[in-house]
Design an enzyme around this catalytic site. Structure first.
Site, PDB file in Angstrom:
ATOM      1  N   HIS A 146     -44.105  -3.786  12.610  1.00 58.53           N
ATOM      2  CA  HIS A 146     -44.835  -2.771  12.665  1.00 58.53           C
ATOM      3  C   HIS A 146     -44.378  -1.719  14.063  1.00 58.53           C
ATOM      4  N   ASP A 191     -12.299  -0.988  -8.122  1.00 54.21           N
ATOM      5  CA  ASP A 191     -12.538   0.224  -8.979  1.00 54.21           C
ATOM      6  C   ASP A 191     -11.709   0.151 -10.244  1.00 54.21           C
ATOM      7  N   GLU A 247       0.643  -1.241  -0.070  1.00 52.92           N
ATOM      8  CA  GLU A 247       0.029  -0.046  -0.254  1.00 52.92           C
ATOM      9  C   GLU A 247       0.910   1.248  -0.099  1.00 52.92           C
ATOM     10  N   GLY A 291      -6.963   0.867   4.071  1.00 51.25           N
ATOM     11  CA  GLY A 291      -8.571   1.149   3.890  1.00 51.25           C
ATOM     12  C   GLY A 291      -8.586   2.090   2.787  1.00 51.25           C
ATOM     13  N   GLY A 292      -7.829   2.483   1.849  1.00 55.08           N
ATOM     14  CA  GLY A 292      -8.016   2.793   0.603  1.00 55.08           C
ATOM     15  C   GLY A 292      -8.785   4.196   0.535  1.00 55.08           C
ATOM     16  N   ILE A 313     -16.626  14.670 -11.632  1.00 56.99           N
ATOM     17  CA  ILE A 313     -17.483  14.293 -12.738  1.00 56.99           C
ATOM     18  C   ILE A 313     -17.072  12.903 -13.131  1.00 56.99           C
ATOM     19  N   GLY A 314     -16.824  12.185 -11.963  1.00 56.98           N
ATOM     20  CA  GLY A 314     -16.264  10.771 -12.316  1.00 56.98           C
ATOM     21  C   GLY A 314     -14.817  10.470 -11.900  1.00 56.98           C
ATOM     22  N   GLU A 355     -24.915  20.524 -13.821  1.00 55.44           N
ATOM     23  CA  GLU A 355     -24.890  19.140 -14.459  1.00 55.44           C
ATOM     24  C   GLU A 355     -25.246  19.280 -15.928  1.00 55.44           C
TER      25      GLU A 355
HETATM   26  P1  FAD Z   1      -9.338   1.913  -3.391  1.00 57.32           P
HETATM   27  O1  FAD Z   1     -10.324   1.990  -2.436  1.00 57.32           O
HETATM   28  O2  FAD Z   1      -9.293   3.089  -4.285  1.00 57.32           O
HETATM   29  O3  FAD Z   1      -7.829   1.487  -2.657  1.00 57.32           O
HETATM   30  C1  FAD Z   1      -6.965   1.388  -3.714  1.00 57.32           C
HETATM   31  C2  FAD Z   1      -5.675   1.450  -2.726  1.00 57.32           C
HETATM   32  O4  FAD Z   1      -4.374   1.285  -3.781  1.00 57.32           O
HETATM   33  C3  FAD Z   1      -5.249   2.933  -2.361  1.00 57.32           C
HETATM   34  O5  FAD Z   1      -5.211   2.741  -0.852  1.00 57.32           O
HETATM   35  C4  FAD Z   1      -4.126   3.291  -3.042  1.00 57.32           C
HETATM   36  O6  FAD Z   1      -3.330   4.117  -2.254  1.00 57.32           O
HETATM   37  C5  FAD Z   1      -3.472   2.113  -3.530  1.00 57.32           C
HETATM   38  N1  FAD Z   1      -2.591   2.194  -4.487  1.00 57.32           N
HETATM   39  C6  FAD Z   1      -2.757   2.694  -5.916  1.00 57.32           C
HETATM   40  N2  FAD Z   1      -1.804   2.516  -6.584  1.00 57.32           N
HETATM   41  C7  FAD Z   1      -0.550   1.857  -5.836  1.00 57.32           C
HETATM   42  C8  FAD Z   1       0.544   1.336  -5.953  1.00 57.32           C
HETATM   43  N3  FAD Z   1       1.110   1.394  -7.399  1.00 57.32           N
HETATM   44  N4  FAD Z   1       1.175   0.834  -5.204  1.00 57.32           N
HETATM   45  C9  FAD Z   1       0.655   0.363  -3.908  1.00 57.32           C
HETATM   46  N5  FAD Z   1      -0.492   0.998  -3.691  1.00 57.32           N
HETATM   47  C10 FAD Z   1      -1.298   1.658  -4.434  1.00 57.32           C
HETATM   48  N6  FAD Z   1     -18.353   3.295  -2.353  1.00 57.32           N
HETATM   49  C11 FAD Z   1     -19.618   2.606  -1.746  1.00 57.32           C
HETATM   50  O7  FAD Z   1     -19.857   1.592  -1.876  1.00 57.32           O
HETATM   51  N7  FAD Z   1     -20.504   3.622  -0.623  1.00 57.32           N
HETATM   52  C12 FAD Z   1     -20.201   4.718  -0.200  1.00 57.32           C
HETATM   53  O8  FAD Z   1     -20.802   5.362   0.250  1.00 57.32           O
HETATM   54  C13 FAD Z   1     -18.909   5.596  -1.155  1.00 57.32           C
HETATM   55  N8  FAD Z   1     -18.911   6.695  -1.093  1.00 57.32           N
HETATM   56  C14 FAD Z   1     -17.702   7.311  -1.587  1.00 57.32           C
HETATM   57  C15 FAD Z   1     -17.485   8.559  -1.457  1.00 57.32           C
HETATM   58  C16 FAD Z   1     -16.397   9.036  -2.139  1.00 57.32           C
HETATM   59  C17 FAD Z   1     -16.178  10.667  -1.720  1.00 57.32           C
HETATM   60  C18 FAD Z   1     -15.849   8.630  -3.031  1.00 57.32           C
HETATM   61  C19 FAD Z   1     -14.498   9.254  -3.654  1.00 57.32           C
HETATM   62  C20 FAD Z   1     -15.897   7.401  -3.281  1.00 57.32           C
HETATM   63  C21 FAD Z   1     -17.045   6.556  -2.509  1.00 57.32           C
HETATM   64  N9  FAD Z   1     -17.202   5.280  -2.727  1.00 57.32           N
HETATM   65  C22 FAD Z   1     -18.346   4.703  -1.979  1.00 57.32           C
HETATM   66  C23 FAD Z   1     -16.596   4.720  -3.632  1.00 57.32           C
HETATM   67  C24 FAD Z   1     -15.475   3.511  -2.978  1.00 57.32           C
HETATM   68  O9  FAD Z   1     -14.470   4.420  -2.166  1.00 57.32           O
HETATM   69  C25 FAD Z   1     -14.533   2.813  -3.857  1.00 57.32           C
HETATM   70  O10 FAD Z   1     -15.540   2.057  -4.929  1.00 57.32           O
HETATM   71  C26 FAD Z   1     -13.620   1.962  -3.151  1.00 57.32           C
HETATM   72  O11 FAD Z   1     -12.980   2.570  -2.404  1.00 57.32           O
HETATM   73  C27 FAD Z   1     -12.904   0.799  -4.223  1.00 57.32           C
HETATM   74  O12 FAD Z   1     -12.123  -0.006  -3.520  1.00 57.32           O
HETATM   75  P2  FAD Z   1     -10.752  -0.665  -4.040  1.00 57.32           P
HETATM   76  O13 FAD Z   1     -10.459  -1.387  -3.446  1.00 57.32           O
HETATM   77  O14 FAD Z   1     -11.150  -0.948  -5.476  1.00 57.32           O
HETATM   78  O15 FAD Z   1      -9.710   0.686  -4.320  1.00 57.32           O
HETATM   79  P1  NAI Z   2     -20.691  10.004 -11.028  1.00 58.06           P
HETATM   80  O1  NAI Z   2     -20.385   9.475 -12.341  1.00 58.06           O
HETATM   81  O2  NAI Z   2     -21.423   9.625 -10.123  1.00 58.06           O
HETATM   82  O3  NAI Z   2     -21.417  11.653 -11.657  1.00 58.06           O
HETATM   83  C1  NAI Z   2     -20.606  12.426 -12.318  1.00 58.06           C
HETATM   84  C2  NAI Z   2     -21.703  13.498 -12.781  1.00 58.06           C
HETATM   85  O4  NAI Z   2     -21.054  14.462 -13.352  1.00 58.06           O
HETATM   86  C3  NAI Z   2     -22.725  12.802 -14.138  1.00 58.06           C
HETATM   87  O5  NAI Z   2     -23.785  13.130 -13.337  1.00 58.06           O
HETATM   88  C4  NAI Z   2     -22.126  13.338 -15.165  1.00 58.06           C
HETATM   89  O6  NAI Z   2     -23.049  13.394 -16.106  1.00 58.06           O
HETATM   90  C5  NAI Z   2     -21.635  14.661 -14.647  1.00 58.06           C
HETATM   91  N1  NAI Z   2     -20.622  15.421 -15.474  1.00 58.06           N
HETATM   92  C6  NAI Z   2     -19.603  14.918 -16.132  1.00 58.06           C
HETATM   93  N2  NAI Z   2     -18.701  15.602 -16.890  1.00 58.06           N
HETATM   94  C7  NAI Z   2     -19.530  16.998 -16.481  1.00 58.06           C
HETATM   95  C8  NAI Z   2     -19.212  18.424 -17.065  1.00 58.06           C
HETATM   96  N3  NAI Z   2     -18.295  18.594 -17.632  1.00 58.06           N
HETATM   97  N4  NAI Z   2     -19.802  19.086 -16.420  1.00 58.06           N
HETATM   98  C9  NAI Z   2     -21.044  19.002 -15.425  1.00 58.06           C
HETATM   99  N5  NAI Z   2     -21.442  17.642 -15.292  1.00 58.06           N
HETATM  100  C10 NAI Z   2     -20.318  16.870 -15.790  1.00 58.06           C
HETATM  101  O7  NAI Z   2     -19.252  10.504 -10.416  1.00 58.06           O
HETATM  102  P2  NAI Z   2     -18.688  11.090  -8.936  1.00 58.06           P
HETATM  103  O8  NAI Z   2     -19.975  11.748  -8.214  1.00 58.06           O
HETATM  104  O9  NAI Z   2     -17.410  11.832  -9.604  1.00 58.06           O
HETATM  105  O10 NAI Z   2     -18.659   9.629  -8.322  1.00 58.06           O
HETATM  106  C11 NAI Z   2     -17.755   8.643  -8.669  1.00 58.06           C
HETATM  107  C12 NAI Z   2     -18.084   7.438  -8.271  1.00 58.06           C
HETATM  108  O11 NAI Z   2     -17.580   7.429  -6.963  1.00 58.06           O
HETATM  109  C13 NAI Z   2     -19.401   7.132  -8.463  1.00 58.06           C
HETATM  110  O12 NAI Z   2     -20.095   6.769  -9.680  1.00 58.06           O
HETATM  111  C14 NAI Z   2     -19.652   6.023  -7.427  1.00 58.06           C
HETATM  112  O13 NAI Z   2     -19.247   4.839  -8.211  1.00 58.06           O
HETATM  113  C15 NAI Z   2     -18.490   6.258  -6.348  1.00 58.06           C
HETATM  114  N6  NAI Z   2     -19.201   6.829  -5.251  1.00 58.06           N
HETATM  115  C16 NAI Z   2     -20.246   6.067  -4.649  1.00 58.06           C
HETATM  116  C17 NAI Z   2     -20.853   6.805  -3.518  1.00 58.06           C
HETATM  117  C18 NAI Z   2     -21.982   5.835  -2.784  1.00 58.06           C
HETATM  118  O14 NAI Z   2     -21.868   4.762  -3.166  1.00 58.06           O
HETATM  119  N7  NAI Z   2     -22.898   6.547  -2.099  1.00 58.06           N
HETATM  120  C19 NAI Z   2     -20.733   7.925  -3.020  1.00 58.06           C
HETATM  121  C20 NAI Z   2     -19.628   8.769  -3.719  1.00 58.06           C
HETATM  122  C21 NAI Z   2     -18.968   8.264  -4.923  1.00 58.06           C
END
Ligand code: FAD
Ligand code: NAI
Length: 466
Positions: A442, A310, A34, A40-41, A268-269, A202
């Site tokens: 309920h 991811d 890591e 925890g990522g 935006i993704g 959006e």
């Molecule tokens: P990650 O969690 O991205 O972990 C990857 C790890 O690999 C990182 O710690 C990184 O440092 C490490 N790494 C990368 N490259 C290298 C390398 N070359 N060598 C060593 N280590 C490396 N998902 C949900 O299901 N529910 C939610 O409520 C939710 N909320 C979110 C809110 C936000 C703001 C964001 C940004 C994401 C959210 N997500 C949520 C998405 C979720 O965080 C990810 O889907 C999840 O963390 C993916 O897990 P992963 O193990 O694939 O990778």
């Molecule tokens: P997202 O894909 O959910 O949303 C991005 C939005 O930005 C879309 O609606 C898209 O149409 C819009 N967009 C793209 N380009 C744009 C532009 N140039 N101008 C205006 N709007 C634009 O991506 P987001 O919010 O960054 O989240 C990334 C991912 O992280 C999610 O897809 C999800 O997989 C994960 N995540 C999950 C959560 C959960 O499970 N509750 C919470 C937060 C993130």
């Protein structure tokens, strides 16, 4: 220094640490690499957990405010962002410590450093020391990071991404959120509750384009009251970061809008972390967007190398990563298994929350999948009325002939906690009768699930359907 390991996992997010722990429990010698200082990522350190910690605070603020109509009035809250940040960091630290301990208990060898492939059998780790690790099996779980627009530079001060927006120590007066998806709407919910005037822009004609419109419309209505402005069909064309504020130019139906904001959040993704792994030294296949291509065993095209989470593409959700991690670890250990879930539930933790399991209703239509739908409006739920939260609904889509559940969509208070039952029903192949005849407690919101099935069964007594 060179070591021989059976299984090497790169990345300690919810996918990577689950894979490492499962592989260790199955008797493998496991190394977890890591690059961050903590495990925890994204999910734990800059994603799910910090965002949900902040969302909990905003939920309490909003609920306290909503009690006015029930006769209880609190004075306005004093919000100390520095204390909020240290509270949030304590939550992260506690969970991070737990993961570290779980790794130690299993004798997982944790190395902090950045991994790069030398070839398809060995990795160089650059950290405090440099080491070469030879492996028989490798699971790539390097996750993803936020993407941005080519003309926007994230400075983490005025222009934020999903990481820096979680760490503000002052409440901004106003904020523009670019992207009306998961992160945009969750963060808009947090900061509007804390007192920031939030605009969301959006570029598509609707919020949360991946969710059903009948659900997002209800959320849109609620957000319209909460946020300053929601701009749909609007494109950001220019962003100038002046010292004290950010000037943003947007275009909507040929009209130019120029506005100034204290903070701009870009969400935006996300893009996969595959570009800095030296994958070219392995011959591993990635798709046009950089995601690693895997089969149902989570195997890549290179023998002995697997990928999960991811880094393998949508949906980018923590629970999907964890589940895949366990599958990959089991496949490495010659246990016959595949990653073939019936559903991967999705939740957006806004207020109200949106959750679904299985295809959305729009996906069923697009793919010409025949279905029958039964809906239960929360206006008829005793629990929803007592909470003052009747804006929700629960809908179930059934196979027309058999009445087997194929998909569920929910909008409403705590939909996140309700969708687990729907996922179980689909995985278990339940029919509407199974759900309708299951006695739900309920008064709870879980009743809305059996009520919707009763609508299908025509046994509903809580509604009158002539
Ligand atoms: P990650 O969690 O991205 O972990 C990857 C790890 O690999 C990182 O710690 C990184 O440092 C490490 N790494 C990368 N490259 C290298 C390398 N070359 N060598 C060593 N280590 C490396 N998902 C949900 O299901 N529910 C939610 O409520 C939710 N909320 C979110 C809110 C936000 C703001 C964001 C940004 C994401 C959210 N997500 C949520 C998405 C979720 O965080 C990810 O889907 C999840 O963390 C993916 O897990 P992963 O193990 O694939 O990778
Ligand atoms: P997202 O894909 O959910 O949303 C991005 C939005 O930005 C879309 O609606 C898209 O149409 C819009 N967009 C793209 N380009 C744009 C532009 N140039 N101008 C205006 N709007 C634009 O991506 P987001 O919010 O960054 O989240 C990334 C991912 O992280 C999610 O897809 C999800 O997989 C994960 N995540 C999950 C959560 C959960 O499970 N509750 C919470 C937060 C993130």
């Amino acid at each position: 220094m060179s070591k021989n390991n059976k299984v090497v996992v790169i990345g300690a997010g919810p996918g990577g640490y689950a894979a490492a722990f499962r592989a260790a429990d199955l008797g493998n010698q496991v190394t977890l690499i890591e690059k961050d200082d903590s495990l925890g990522g994204v999910c734990l350190n800059r994603g799910c957990i910090p965002s949900k910690t902040l969302l909990h605070l905003s939920k309490v603020i909003d609920e306290a405010e909503s009690l006015k109509k029930a006769g209880i009035e609190f004075s306005n809250p004093n919000i100390d962002m520095k204390k909020i940040q240290s509270w949030k960091n304590r939550v992260i630290k506690k969970l991070g410590g737990g993961i570290k301990l779980l790794a130690k208990n299993r004798n997982v060898n944790v190395i902090h450093g950045t991994a790069n492939f030398i070839n398809d059998k060995s990795i160089k780790v650059t950290g405090e020391n440099e080491e070469i690790i030879n492996f028989e099996k490798c699971i790539i779980a390097t996750g993803s990071r936020p993407s941005t627009l080519p003309f926007i530079e994230i400075d983490h001060s005025n222009i934020l991404d999903s990481t820096s927006v979680l760490s503000l120590d002052k409440i901004p007066k106003n904020m523009l959120v670019i992207g009306g998806g998961y992160i945009g709407l969750e963060m808009a919910t947090v900061y509007s509750s804390l007192g920031t005037k939030v605009d969301v822009v959006e570029f598509l004609p609707r919020l949360l384009p991946g969710a059903d419109l009948d659900l997002t419309e209800i959320l849109h209505k609620s957000l319209k009251n909460k946020l300053n402005n929601i701009l749909l069909n609007t494109k950001v064309t220019k962003v100038i970061n002046k010292k004290s504020q950010v000037e943003v130019t947007m275009e909507s139906e040929g009209e130019k809008i120029i506005s100034k904001y204290e903070k701009v959040l870009v969400c935006i993704g996300r893009i996969p972390n595959t570009d800095k792994l030296s994958l070219e030294n392995t011959g591993l296949d990635i798709d046009s967007k950089g995601f690693i291509t895997v089969d149902e065993y989570r195997r890549t095209n290179i023998n002995g190398i697997y990928a999960i989470g991811d880094v393998t593409g949508n949906p980018m959700l923590a629970h999907k990563a964890t589940h895949e991690g366990k599958v990959a670890a089991e496949v490495c250990s010659k246990i016959p298994t595949t990653f073939e879930p019936q559903v991967i539930p999705a939740v957006i933790f806004t207020d109200p929350e949106i959750a679904w399991a299985g295809p959305t209703e729009e996906e069923l239509k697009e793919n010409n999948i025949a279905y029958e739908k039964a809906e239960f409006p929360w206006q008829a739920s005793g629990k929803a009325i007592s909470l003052g939260r009747t804006e929700g609904k629960t809908k179930i889509m059934f196979e027309p002939e058999s009445k087997r559940v194929i998909a569920v969509g929910i909008i409403g208070y705590n939909a996140s906690d309700l969708i687990g039952e729907a996922a179980l029903a689909i995985e278990m192949g339940c029919y509407s009768e199974d759900i309708a005849l299951t006695i739900h407690p309920h008064p709870t919101l879980t009743e809305t699930f059996s009520n919707a099935a009763e609508v299908m069964e025509k046994t509903i007594t809580d509604l009158y359907i002539p």
